[in-house]
Motif scaffolding. Structure first.
Motif, PDB file in Angstrom:
ATOM      1  N   LEU A  38      -3.906 -12.950  20.529  1.00 13.61           N
ATOM      2  CA  LEU A  38      -5.045 -13.184  19.630  1.00 13.61           C
ATOM      3  C   LEU A  38      -5.239 -14.673  19.351  1.00 13.61           C
ATOM      4  O   LEU A  38      -5.779 -15.048  18.314  1.00 13.61           O
ATOM      5  N   HIS A  39      -4.823 -15.515  20.287  1.00 10.29           N
ATOM      6  CA  HIS A  39      -4.881 -16.966  20.055  1.00 10.29           C
ATOM      7  C   HIS A  39      -6.301 -17.467  19.796  1.00 10.29           C
ATOM      8  O   HIS A  39      -6.498 -18.463  19.094  1.00 10.29           O
ATOM      9  N   ASP A  40      -7.303 -16.777  20.352  1.00  6.06           N
ATOM     10  CA  ASP A  40      -8.687 -17.222  20.174  1.00  6.06           C
ATOM     11  C   ASP A  40      -9.293 -16.741  18.862  1.00  6.06           C
ATOM     12  O   ASP A  40     -10.414 -17.124  18.514  1.00  6.06           O
ATOM     13  N   LYS A  41      -8.536 -15.924  18.107  1.00  6.77           N
ATOM     14  CA  LYS A  41      -9.061 -15.395  16.846  1.00  6.77           C
ATOM     15  C   LYS A  41      -8.285 -15.848  15.620  1.00  6.77           C
ATOM     16  O   LYS A  41      -8.814 -15.836  14.506  1.00  6.77           O
ATOM     17  N   ILE A  42      -7.033 -16.221  15.811  1.00  3.96           N
ATOM     18  CA  ILE A  42      -6.239 -16.620  14.653  1.00  3.96           C
ATOM     19  C   ILE A  42      -6.656 -18.002  14.177  1.00  3.96           C
ATOM     20  O   ILE A  42      -7.146 -18.830  14.952  1.00  3.96           O
ATOM     21  N   LYS A  43      -6.452 -18.229  12.906  1.00  3.08           N
ATOM     22  CA  LYS A  43      -6.795 -19.508  12.297  1.00  3.08           C
ATOM     23  C   LYS A  43      -5.514 -20.287  12.030  1.00  3.08           C
ATOM     24  O   LYS A  43      -4.637 -19.819  11.319  1.00  3.08           O
ATOM     25  N   ALA A  72       0.864  -1.172   0.000  1.00  6.48           N
ATOM     26  CA  ALA A  72       0.000   0.000   0.000  1.00  6.48           C
ATOM     27  C   ALA A  72       0.903   1.225   0.000  1.00  6.48           C
ATOM     28  O   ALA A  72       1.990   1.194  -0.580  1.00  6.48           O
ATOM     29  N   LEU A  73       0.500   2.296   0.650  1.00  2.00           N
ATOM     30  CA  LEU A  73       1.325   3.500   0.698  1.00  2.00           C
ATOM     31  C   LEU A  73       2.220   3.453   1.930  1.00  2.00           C
ATOM     32  O   LEU A  73       1.758   3.663   3.051  1.00  2.00           O
ATOM     33  N   GLY A  74       3.486   3.145   1.742  1.00  4.32           N
ATOM     34  CA  GLY A  74       4.448   3.140   2.837  1.00  4.32           C
ATOM     35  C   GLY A  74       4.302   2.000   3.813  1.00  4.32           C
ATOM     36  O   GLY A  74       4.940   2.013   4.879  1.00  4.32           O
ATOM     37  N   GLN A  75       3.504   1.010   3.495  1.00  7.03           N
ATOM     38  CA  GLN A  75       3.313  -0.138   4.370  1.00  7.03           C
ATOM     39  C   GLN A  75       2.754  -1.288   3.554  1.00  7.03           C
ATOM     40  O   GLN A  75       2.435  -1.144   2.371  1.00  7.03           O
ATOM     41  N   PHE A  76       2.636  -2.449   4.191  1.00  2.00           N
ATOM     42  CA  PHE A  76       2.153  -3.637   3.499  1.00  2.00           C
ATOM     43  C   PHE A  76       0.877  -4.127   4.159  1.00  2.00           C
ATOM     44  O   PHE A  76       0.757  -4.138   5.393  1.00  2.00           O
ATOM     45  N   VAL A  77      -0.070  -4.530   3.331  1.00  2.00           N
ATOM     46  CA  VAL A  77      -1.396  -4.929   3.794  1.00  2.00           C
ATOM     47  C   VAL A  77      -1.662  -6.359   3.345  1.00  2.00           C
ATOM     48  O   VAL A  77      -1.467  -6.702   2.177  1.00  2.00           O
ATOM     49  N   GLY A  78      -2.086  -7.197   4.275  1.00  2.00           N
ATOM     50  CA  GLY A  78      -2.351  -8.587   3.911  1.00  2.00           C
ATOM     51  C   GLY A  78      -3.050  -9.317   5.035  1.00  2.00           C
ATOM     52  O   GLY A  78      -3.780  -8.711   5.838  1.00  2.00           O
ATOM     53  N   LYS A  79      -2.827 -10.627   5.098  1.00  2.00           N
ATOM     54  CA  LYS A  79      -3.449 -11.481   6.102  1.00  2.00           C
ATOM     55  C   LYS A  79      -2.377 -12.160   6.942  1.00  2.00           C
ATOM     56  O   LYS A  79      -1.317 -12.525   6.443  1.00  2.00           O
ATOM     57  N   TYR A  80      -2.675 -12.319   8.221  1.00  2.00           N
ATOM     58  CA  TYR A  80      -1.864 -13.154   9.098  1.00  2.00           C
ATOM     59  C   TYR A  80      -2.788 -14.107   9.829  1.00  2.00           C
ATOM     60  O   TYR A  80      -3.619 -13.692  10.624  1.00  2.00           O
ATOM     61  N   LYS A  81      -2.675 -15.375   9.488  1.00  2.00           N
ATOM     62  CA  LYS A  81      -3.492 -16.425  10.105  1.00  2.00           C
ATOM     63  C   LYS A  81      -4.968 -16.069  10.098  1.00  2.00           C
ATOM     64  O   LYS A  81      -5.690 -16.212  11.085  1.00  2.00           O
ATOM     65  N   GLY A  82      -5.404 -15.569   8.944  1.00  2.00           N
ATOM     66  CA  GLY A  82      -6.814 -15.265   8.742  1.00  2.00           C
ATOM     67  C   GLY A  82      -7.240 -13.877   9.165  1.00  2.00           C
ATOM     68  O   GLY A  82      -8.382 -13.482   8.928  1.00  2.00           O
ATOM     69  N   LEU A  83      -6.346 -13.090   9.769  1.00  2.00           N
ATOM     70  CA  LEU A  83      -6.690 -11.754  10.245  1.00  2.00           C
ATOM     71  C   LEU A  83      -6.089 -10.681   9.345  1.00  2.00           C
ATOM     72  O   LEU A  83      -4.982 -10.839   8.826  1.00  2.00           O
ATOM     73  N   GLU A  85      -9.251  -5.889  15.121  1.00  2.00           N
ATOM     74  CA  GLU A  85      -9.141  -6.260  16.538  1.00  2.00           C
ATOM     75  C   GLU A  85      -8.693  -5.086  17.418  1.00  2.00           C
ATOM     76  O   GLU A  85      -8.560  -5.244  18.632  1.00  2.00           O
ATOM     77  N   LYS A  86      -8.452  -3.926  16.783  1.00  2.00           N
ATOM     78  CA  LYS A  86      -7.914  -2.755  17.496  1.00  2.00           C
ATOM     79  C   LYS A  86      -6.704  -3.162  18.332  1.00  2.00           C
ATOM     80  O   LYS A  86      -6.598  -2.873  19.524  1.00  2.00           O
ATOM     81  N   PHE A  87      -5.770  -3.817  17.644  1.00  2.00           N
ATOM     82  CA  PHE A  87      -4.638  -4.441  18.331  1.00  2.00           C
ATOM     83  C   PHE A  87      -3.363  -4.165  17.542  1.00  2.00           C
ATOM     84  O   PHE A  87      -3.345  -4.238  16.312  1.00  2.00           O
ATOM     85  N   SER A  88      -2.283  -3.820  18.266  1.00  2.00           N
ATOM     86  CA  SER A  88      -0.991  -3.566  17.630  1.00  2.00           C
ATOM     87  C   SER A  88       0.127  -4.120  18.497  1.00  2.00           C
ATOM     88  O   SER A  88      -0.005  -4.193  19.724  1.00  2.00           O
ATOM     89  N   VAL A  89       1.217  -4.491  17.842  1.00  2.00           N
ATOM     90  CA  VAL A  89       2.420  -4.922  18.548  1.00  2.00           C
ATOM     91  C   VAL A  89       3.604  -4.164  17.966  1.00  2.00           C
ATOM     92  O   VAL A  89       3.747  -4.039  16.739  1.00  2.00           O
ATOM     93  N   ILE A  90       4.452  -3.655  18.857  1.00  2.00           N
ATOM     94  CA  ILE A  90       5.652  -2.919  18.464  1.00  2.00           C
ATOM     95  C   ILE A  90       6.855  -3.595  19.106  1.00  2.00           C
ATOM     96  O   ILE A  90       6.854  -3.844  20.317  1.00  2.00           O
ATOM     97  N   VAL A  91       7.857  -3.906  18.295  1.00  2.00           N
ATOM     98  CA  VAL A  91       9.078  -4.521  18.804  1.00  2.00           C
ATOM     99  C   VAL A  91      10.273  -3.810  18.199  1.00  2.00           C
ATOM    100  O   VAL A  91      10.400  -3.730  16.970  1.00  2.00           O
ATOM    101  N   PHE A  92      11.142  -3.270  19.050  1.00  2.00           N
ATOM    102  CA  PHE A  92      12.397  -2.663  18.619  1.00  2.00           C
ATOM    103  C   PHE A  92      13.561  -3.457  19.215  1.00  2.00           C
ATOM    104  O   PHE A  92      13.467  -3.967  20.329  1.00  2.00           O
ATOM    105  N   SER A  93      14.670  -3.513  18.488  1.00  2.00           N
ATOM    106  CA  SER A  93      15.874  -4.148  19.018  1.00  2.00           C
ATOM    107  C   SER A  93      17.104  -3.396  18.536  1.00  2.00           C
ATOM    108  O   SER A  93      17.053  -2.667  17.542  1.00  2.00           O
TER     109      SER A  93
END
Length: 661
Positions: free
Chosen positions: A465-470, A405-416, A438-446
């Motif tokens: 999100l274990h109860d929502k992923i496929k 998309a514009l400056g980012q990538f859009v797709g599916k992760y385990k059905g979401l 899911e109004k959910f985000s994860v941020i990881v820096f190293s």
């Protein structure tokens, strides 16, 4: 964002891991407080067992000493759990974790990545065995056990759900020299995650009517050469411009990773380019150049520096008080993390001296970036129309999409539905993933180059999100296990296939099994899906052989992530027929303002440059050589005299060098 060393683009940006037919050697049981040392040879697999009770967590450390290994874990039933392989080469630590579901003997398997490398040594030690985590927060901490030490670099994490930060923590050290720990307030350079802020700035100006995504870049930056094709701001924001990548160009020109690289340096090298990699809109090819140009458009249209614009229009309204675009390499930034990599001596500094913005150079914390993610569900700046435009998949000239998309990538992760981007500069590794439904985000820096921020982020996603992923069901017996192909048919597939200039996949057969060896990479097994299509083991990709009407194999195709790359079969080439002296001489590139000197040494053609390490070139076709700079094709005139050469890497195609002598 890139790897600054001169090297070929990896096999669709995936480093394949070897899964070769090897001799299993039982090495016995591991116990706590026990260190085992062993020598391992090509073709060997060393297996260790460890007894675990139900619901235990074990942490192991393997120290590589002159051999690059992959470690695979198996459960008490012999089923594979996970592979571990950090990009630290033949020296340095590999960290392994294992969680037991049942009581029994679990297996730790060690094998060399490259079957052709010489033997080497390693040490394996159990660092910790304890009861596995119970709460979500404890489980996240468990994921980062290997980095939670005052002796190594580490990571910062934030989890955002339903409008609030529900977890944040730091692990390891921000600065090893002064023993400063990482906290959620530690400032990181987040590399290519910066790009979405550059796009957002463009969209804010478009909303004000000051520009359009469909404007020609030369309307704002006339220094960009006229290639006879219109390059729009949209092309730049979706990696479809056809422009050569700025980092690859600087690499080829001899710039070092720790050189001071300013916006002016980048604009100058762009202004000298005479060709595109492809016509705008025809292909997707990741290109940092476009985002440096977009940031400059923001500056010229707004009358402020890009850093000033983003501070006033994004960071201040969102109260991102520890965030800035770093356009001055001498600027002091309080509480910043420094970056590191490993070699055989231990941790080393990875120095970064960027003074350019747009494609990279956003400094922020996991806390501040959480505020950015919250803006997409409760807008303080921008609106739904702008967000939807930013998240809409780009369309190529042929009507197809590619996940960008514009400056980012859009797709599916385990059905979401997922919107994500990662970043890598020096030793910094960053990842931001958002799940809007899911109004959910994860941020990881190293701040360590061995770290896989995307993998760790998705492990956190799996927890929350274990109860929502496929999860795809695994059959006890798959059809691929039952497919047997006649060896005579397999023999017809053996040969070389060219995915792109300088990237050749060699197909071989051993004991009735097909293997693929991409240029400069490790060999990988191909498992049959049908008589002509094979799964690339270890990744979600397939390799299919295409027969002609007479049954001969003329080409192949690699399918991965919705993309298909055609690979014509190339004829076997006898390197012994090459007269290396024909290619000796000095060659100059006006586009890079640099000179290459090709010399013959020890029966090899060697590329020499005043700032680059010597590069050995190997002949692959008539007048074509490959090496760590990619592919070099020598060009002859009508009198069969060599007049120049064209150099191609993954993100630069057909860069012209004129022969001087």
């Amino acid at each position: 964002m890139k790897n600054f060393k001169l090297q070929l683009t990896v096999f669709l940006f995936i480093i394949f891991q070897i899964n070769h037919l090897q001799a299993q050697i039982q090495k016995g049981a591991l116990t706590e407080n026990m260190t085992v040392s062993s020598e391992i040879s090509p073709g060997e697999k060393h297996q260790y067992t460890v007894k675990l009770d139900k619901d235990q967590f074990a942490f192991f450390k393997l120290l590589q000493k002159g051999v690059d290994v992959i470690i695979t874990t198996y459960d008490a039933n012999g089923e594979k759990i996970e592979d571990f392989d950090s990009p630290n080469g033949k020296n340095g630590p590999e960290m392994i974790t294992l969680t037991s579901s049942n009581k029994g003997k679990y297996i730790i398997e060690v094998s060399p990545i490259d079957k052709n490398e010489p033997r080497g040594n390693y040490e394996l030690h159990i660092e910790k065995i304890k009861l596995k985590a119970v709460t979500l927060n404890q489980k996240v901490d468990e994921l980062f056990t290997v980095w939670n030490s005052d002796e190594n670099p580490g990571a910062a994490v934030a989890v955002v759900k339903d409008g609030a930060i529900i977890y944040k923590k730091g692990y390891g050290m921000a600065n090893l020299e002064y023993s400063i720990p990482i906290t959620p307030s530690t400032v990181f350079h987040i590399a290519s995650v910066s790009k979405q802020f550059t796009v957002f700035s463009i969209l804010l100006l478009e909303k004000e009517g000051k520009l359009s995504l469909d404007d020609d870049i030369r309307k704002y930056i006339p220094e960009v050469p006229d290639f006879g094709k219109t390059i729009t701001l949209r092309h730049l924001a979706t990696h479809t411009s056809g422009l050569r990548d700025q980092w690859s160009l600087l690499n080829l020109a001899g710039w070092r990773y720790d050189d001071v690289i300013t916006k002016e340096h980048i604009l100058k090298i762009i202004s000298k380019q005479k060709e595109l990699n492809f016509n705008p809109g025809e292909e997707f090819l990741y290109c940092n150049t476009g985002f440096t140009l977009l940031a400059e458009v923001v500056a010229r249209v707004s009358g402020k520096t890009f850093s000033e614009f983003t501070e006033a229009n994004i960071f201040k309204p969102l109260k991102m008080s520890r965030t800035l675009f770093y356009d001055d390499h001498e600027k002091i930034v309080k509480n910043r993390a420094y970056s590191y990599h490993t070699d055989k001596t231990g941790y080393k500094k990875s120095v970064l001296n960027y003074a350019n913005v747009g494609a990279t150079s956003l400094f922020t914390t996991v806390e501040d970036l959480s505020l950015w993610t919250l803006n997409f569900s409760s807008a303080k700046i921008g609106d739904v129309t702008l967000f939807n435009k930013m998240n809409t998949l780009a369309i190529l000239n042929n009507g197809k999409t590619f996940g960008g998309a514009l400056g980012q990538f859009v797709g599916k992760y385990k059905g979401l539905n997922e919107i994500q981007h990662g970043g890598a500069d020096a030793g910094y590794r960053s990842y931001l993933t958002r799940f809007p439904d899911e109004k959910f985000s994860v941020i990881v820096f190293s701040n360590i180059a061995d770290f896989n921020s995307g993998k760790m982020a998705h492990k956190i996603v799996d927890l929350y999100l274990h109860d929502k992923i496929k999860v795809e069901e695994k059959n006890v017996k798959t059809t691929t296990d039952e497919i047997v192909i006649d060896k005579n048919i397999l023999n017809t597939y053996v040969g070389d296939y060219e995915l792109q200039p300088g990237l050749i996949v060699s197909i071989t057969i051993e004991n009735g099994q097909l293997f693929a060896l991409p240029t400069g990479q490790s060999i990988v097994k191909l498992k049959p899906l049908s008589a002509t299509e094979f799964k690339v083991e270890g990744v979600d990709a397939s390799f299919a052989f295409i027969p002609t009407s007479d049954g001969k194999i003329s080409s192949a195709k690699l399918s991965q992530g919705g993309q298909i790359m055609n690979a014509p079969r190339i004829s076997p080439f006898d390197a012994a027929t090459v007269t290396l002296s024909n290619f000796v001489g000095r060659f100059y590139s006006e586009e890079l303002s640099t000179e290459y000197n090709f010399v013959e040494e020890g029966g090899k053609l060697i590329l020499k440059h005043s700032r680059l390490s010597d590069v050995e070139l190997n002949p692959t076709k008539k007048d074509v050589f490959t090496g760590s700079v990619g592919q070099t094709e020598f060009i002859r005139d009508s009198n069969n005299v060599i007049i120049g050469c064209k150099v191609s890497t993954g993100r630069v195609q057909n860069l012209w060098f004129k022969k001087l002598l």
